[in-house]
Scaffold this motif. Structure first.
Motif, PDB file in Angstrom:
ATOM      1  N   VAL A 231      63.012 107.048 -55.930  1.00  0.00           N
ATOM      2  CA  VAL A 231      64.050 107.596 -56.809  1.00  0.00           C
ATOM      3  C   VAL A 231      63.490 107.659 -58.228  1.00  0.00           C
ATOM      4  N   SER A 246      62.916  98.772 -57.157  1.00  0.00           N
ATOM      5  CA  SER A 246      64.016  99.563 -57.715  1.00  0.00           C
ATOM      6  C   SER A 246      63.703 101.054 -57.724  1.00  0.00           C
ATOM      7  N   GLY A 249      65.422 102.699 -54.900  1.00  0.00           N
ATOM      8  CA  GLY A 249      66.863 102.569 -54.797  1.00  0.00           C
ATOM      9  C   GLY A 249      67.390 101.174 -54.602  1.00  0.00           C
ATOM     10  N   ASP A 258      70.276  96.061 -49.653  1.00  0.00           N
ATOM     11  CA  ASP A 258      69.138  96.889 -50.047  1.00  0.00           C
ATOM     12  C   ASP A 258      68.156  97.096 -48.894  1.00  0.00           C
ATOM     13  N   ALA A 261      66.396 100.577 -48.726  1.00  0.00           N
ATOM     14  CA  ALA A 261      65.551 100.811 -49.900  1.00  0.00           C
ATOM     15  C   ALA A 261      64.314  99.932 -49.855  1.00  0.00           C
TER      16      ALA A 261
END
Length: 303
Positions: A231, A246, A249, A258, A261
């Motif tokens: 992302v 992060s 995502g 999470d 991700a």
């Protein structure tokens, strides 16, 4: 035979005609058809003794406070005058009204002469005085302040500096420039300078501040890693050639699941050969199927 009376009259008339023709012929010698004197008719011998000895005085422009003699000629207001009474000139209109000048005639204006050559350029004038010095930047302060970010710091400094609202200014310690605060000027009046601090360096309390104009930091662009599941993230991380959880995502708030991700993050680390990092200060939560760690995945820290 004696002449008859008629014949006597003819003789008289012929005599008169002969005399008249002679007068006309002589007039033609001294006068033109426009009644002006014929050209060249006035010779030196025709002049009076005074003119023969003293000559003709040219007319000059009339001036005040000058002694004029009878017969002197002057030009005033495009008219030619001759002095009728000897006098010392005062005001022309007053002298004229007193009969001291006699008008000879108006002078016709002659044709305009050719424009003269341009004169030489004059010398360069002296350099003018240096203007007053305008306000400048810089400035110092002995206000004791602790280095801190995201706050407004008020410094006592010199009046009359060039700072304006919105100027981006750095206040740094004279002893060590690594200790600084910088931001935009939020107020400046008299000797009071307020800076809304948005960036800092070093730490501690200082009272030896020097001010300088600084460049406002540019905004960091975002980018998206090329690996599947990435992302948009700050560009600075791309420069480090490091993958962060992060960036795929992962929230890391210890409550959001999470798992998907994190799996994408682990897969990207394994396939790209880049270093993978879990974001500092975050707690990642995974629920459901186990995460699969493939060969080549290096992730310092633990989720």
């Amino acid at each position: 035979m004696a002449n008859f009376p008629g014949q006597a009259l003819d003789v008289e008339f012929n005599s008169i005609k002969t005399t008249t023709d002679g007068i006309e012929a002589n007039l033609k010698l001294i006068q033109r058809d426009d009644n002006a004197l014929a050209n060249g008719i006035v010779t030196y011998d025709s002049l009076s003794v005074d003119l023969q000895t003293a000559g003709l005085a040219p007319a000059t422009a009339w001036v005040t406070a000058k002694a004029y003699l009878v017969g002197n000629s002057v030009v005033q207001n495009s008219n030619l005058y001759r002095c009728a009474i000897a006098h010392t000139s005062g005001t022309f209109a007053t002298d004229l009204a007193a009969g001291k000048w006699a008008l000879v005639g108006a002078l016709a204006a002659g044709p305009t002469g050719a424009t003269g050559a341009t004169g030489a350029t004059g010398a360069t004038g002296a350099t003018g005085a240096t203007g007053a010095t305008g306000p400048g930047y810089g400035g110092t302060s002995t206000t004791s302040l602790v280095i801190a970010n995201s706050t407004t710091k008020v410094f006592t400094t010199q009046a009359g500096l060039a700072y304006q609202l919105g100027s981006y200014v750095r206040a740094s310690s004279a002893a060590n420039g690594a200790n600084f605060m910088e931001g935009t000027v939020s107020a400046y009046s008299g000797t009071s300078l307020s800076i809304a601090v948005s960036s800092m360096g070093g730490s501690g309390t200082f009272a030896d501040w020097t001010f300088s104009v600084a460049g406002q930091p540019g905004a960091l662009s975002n980018y998206t890693q090329s690996e599947t599941g990435a992302v948009s993230s700050p560009l600075i991380r791309r420069l480090n050639n490091t993958l962060y959880a992060s960036e795929f995502g992962a929230v890391g708030d210890d409550s959001t699941n999470d798992r998907a991700a994190l799996q994408a993050f682990i897969n990207a680390v394994a396939s790209s050969g880049k270093e993978g990092r879990f974001d500092p200060g975050k707690k990642f939560f995974s629920s459901g199927a186990d995460l699969t760690i493939t060969n080549g995945a290096a992730t310092p820290g633990s989720p």
